[in-house]
Write an enzyme that holds these catalytic residues in place. Structure first.
Site, PDB file in Angstrom:
ATOM      1  N   ASP A  25     -11.681   9.541  -1.179  1.00  0.00           N
ATOM      2  CA  ASP A  25     -10.453  10.166  -0.671  1.00  0.00           C
ATOM      3  C   ASP A  25      -9.743  10.976  -1.752  1.00  0.00           C
ATOM      4  O   ASP A  25      -9.315  12.113  -1.522  1.00  0.00           O
ATOM      5  CB  ASP A  25      -9.514   9.093  -0.105  1.00  0.00           C
ATOM      6  CG  ASP A  25     -10.140   8.383   1.076  1.00  0.00           C
ATOM      7  OD1 ASP A  25     -11.173   8.856   1.568  1.00  0.00           O
ATOM      8  OD2 ASP A  25      -9.604   7.341   1.493  1.00  0.00           O
ATOM      9  N   GLU A  28      -4.572   3.420  -7.091  1.00  0.00           N
ATOM     10  CA  GLU A  28      -4.700   2.708  -5.816  1.00  0.00           C
ATOM     11  C   GLU A  28      -5.407   1.358  -5.986  1.00  0.00           C
ATOM     12  O   GLU A  28      -4.985   0.342  -5.445  1.00  0.00           O
ATOM     13  CB  GLU A  28      -5.461   3.595  -4.811  1.00  0.00           C
ATOM     14  CG  GLU A  28      -5.591   2.957  -3.448  1.00  0.00           C
ATOM     15  CD  GLU A  28      -5.504   3.945  -2.310  1.00  0.00           C
ATOM     16  OE1 GLU A  28      -5.159   5.128  -2.544  1.00  0.00           O
ATOM     17  OE2 GLU A  28      -5.772   3.528  -1.170  1.00  0.00           O
ATOM     18  N   SER A  73      11.716   9.679  -0.357  1.00  0.00           N
ATOM     19  CA  SER A  73      10.693   9.963   0.656  1.00  0.00           C
ATOM     20  C   SER A  73      11.363  10.279   1.971  1.00  0.00           C
ATOM     21  O   SER A  73      12.204   9.526   2.460  1.00  0.00           O
ATOM     22  CB  SER A  73       9.775   8.754   0.819  1.00  0.00           C
ATOM     23  OG  SER A  73       9.335   8.645   2.146  1.00  0.00           O
TER      24      SER A  73
HETATM   25  C1  GAF Z   1     -11.420   4.543   2.994  1.00  0.00           C
HETATM   26  C2  GAF Z   1     -11.607   4.437   1.492  1.00  0.00           C
HETATM   27  F1  GAF Z   1     -10.439   4.749   0.852  1.00  0.00           F
HETATM   28  C3  GAF Z   1     -12.721   5.337   0.978  1.00  0.00           C
HETATM   29  O1  GAF Z   1     -12.932   5.093  -0.382  1.00  0.00           O
HETATM   30  C4  GAF Z   1     -14.010   5.131   1.772  1.00  0.00           C
HETATM   31  O2  GAF Z   1     -14.643   3.948   1.390  1.00  0.00           O
HETATM   32  C5  GAF Z   1     -13.720   5.158   3.276  1.00  0.00           C
HETATM   33  O3  GAF Z   1     -12.677   4.274   3.638  1.00  0.00           O
HETATM   34  C6  GAF Z   1     -14.940   4.786   4.077  1.00  0.00           C
HETATM   35  O4  GAF Z   1     -15.925   5.759   3.937  1.00  0.00           O
HETATM   36  O5  GAF Z   1     -10.985   5.823   3.342  1.00  0.00           O
END
Ligand code: GAF
Length: 394
Positions: A183, A171, A78
């Site tokens: 995400d 994750e 990295s």
């Molecule tokens: C973080 C989490 F990783 C997402 O899954 C989501 O819950 C977000 O917070 C809040 O909207 O980014």
């Protein structure tokens, strides 16, 4: 450490990953795979409530330059840490055995194997322009870039629409962070010029045109630079509180409570804090739907008040903002932003503001001035455009 004469180190992130690969492994990568960070236009803490979100990908990217290596060994360098970590079959046989940043890489290998894929050993070199800890999903970008590389290198049968769930398992289970599906979906499934309308219950998506330039608009992202304050514990607490509330209300998730039924639902909860949490989630789902309706109709300017209402709900009901974030939102609005809100999980991170393109600098300056007045460390800022999701680079 560099093998470039002073001043000639590559600045492009894909070139940096490839240069890192050549230096660390004395050979050529077989390819480079990129995955972006994301901003969430609206729909916060709705994903793990089976609700709706509307993120878009950023042009800031993480790139994995990679090539196969014999056996069941994975080696990852990295750029950010300067470290090279090697792990083997034992470390990916069960969650949690690799720690630190490399856990996200090992987690992807673990999740692929756990889903029944045969994953060949690989060498990887990672470079990134996605800032860490700013709420722009640097971890999902890392997972998605590594996943794309391993899927392509191994010729694995894993269609794009199934990749987010697998990266999320890396994750949730391997790293141990109880995040939702937003995400990973954003960084894998977003398209250039669009926001991703995702139904987190069935993972169906609609690409919603989000043409800022045509509307004379820009999205300004302000990095609050606020230190993360107990973000992990608070995130998990919010999630638990939502799940408890759903159980009390007899629904499988808060997504099943409609705005029209909100008052009745709140009346059945006796804890005032839980009532606030529920009100945020239920009204936020509706704001996502309203935002999508406006964007579908090409009425981009009109989404501003929904963004600002989302912020107020996160501040007052979900209680996940911090003074730096609220200062940035208030200053952006006072300087003429059409709407502004925190984006991401909260307790720091970034604010996004919808602004007339020719006002972006003035709004950024106003936020910087408000920070100085409050004695906060200077914020960062950048204007962003909806960009493509994870891809193999040519
Ligand atoms: C973080 C989490 F990783 C997402 O899954 C989501 O819950 C977000 O917070 C809040 O909207 O980014």
């Amino acid at each position: 450490m560099t093998d470039h004469p002073a001043g000639t180190a590559p600045t492009d992130v894909a070139d940096r990953a490839a240069a890192g690969f050549r230096r660390e492994y004395a050979g050529e990568p077989a390819g480079r795979w990129a995955a972006p960070g994301r901003a969430n236009l609206i729909g916060e803490h709705t994903d793990y409530n089976d609700g709706f979100v509307l993120p878009f990908a950023l042009s800031l990217r993480t790139v994995a330059a990679a090539a196969p290596q014999p056996g069941q060994t994975w080696t990852v360098w990295s750029e950010l840490s300067g470290e090279t970590v090697t792990f083997g079959a034992d470390e990916v046989a069960a969650p949690g055995r690799v720690k630190g940043w490399a856990a996200y890489v090992a987690g992807v290998v673990w999740a692929l194997r756990d889903a029944g894929h045969t994953v060949g050993g690989a060498r990887l070199a990672i470079a990134s322009d996605v800032p860490l800890g700013s709420g722009l999903s640097s971890s999902a970008a890392l997972e998605a870039a590594v996943l794309a590389a391993l899927v392509d290198l191994g010729g694995l049968d894993l269609p794009t629409d199934r990749q987010p769930r697998l990266a999320q398992r890396a994750e949730n289970v391997y790293v141990g962070a109880p995040t939702g599906i937003m995400d990973q979906s954003a960084v894998i499934r977003c398209r250039e010029g669009h926001a991703l309308f995702l139904d987190c219950r069935d993972e169906s998506v609609e690409q919603i045109p989000f043409d800022l330039a045509a509307a004379g608009l820009a999205v300004l992202v302000v990095d609050s630079r606020a230190p993360h304050r107990h973000a992990d514990g608070e995130y998990a607490a919010r999630r638990r509180s939502c799940e408890r509330a759903a159980a009390q209300l007899g629904v499988s998730a808060l997504r099943d409570v409609q705005v029209a039924d909100l008052d009745g639902a709140l009346a059945r909860l006796d804890d005032p804090e839980t009532r606030r949490r529920v009100r945020h989630v239920v009204t936020e789902d509706q704001r996502v739907l309203d935002t999508v309706a406006l964007l579908r109709a090409g009425r981009v300017r009109e989404i501003g008040p929904l963004l600002t209402a989302s912020h107020a709900s996160m501040r007052d009901d979900f209680e996940i903002t911090v003074p730096e974030i609220d200062t940035a939102v208030d200053a952006a609005l006072a300087a003429g932003a059409l709407g502004a809100r925190m984006t991401g999980g909260g307790f720091g991170g970034c604010v996004l503001a919808l602004v007339d393109a020719d006002r972006a600098d003035a709004v950024a300056d106003a936020v910087t001035a408000a920070y100085a007045e409050r004695g906060f460390a200077a914020p960062g800022h950048v204007t962003v455009l909806p960009s493509p999701g994870a891809t193999r680079l040519p």
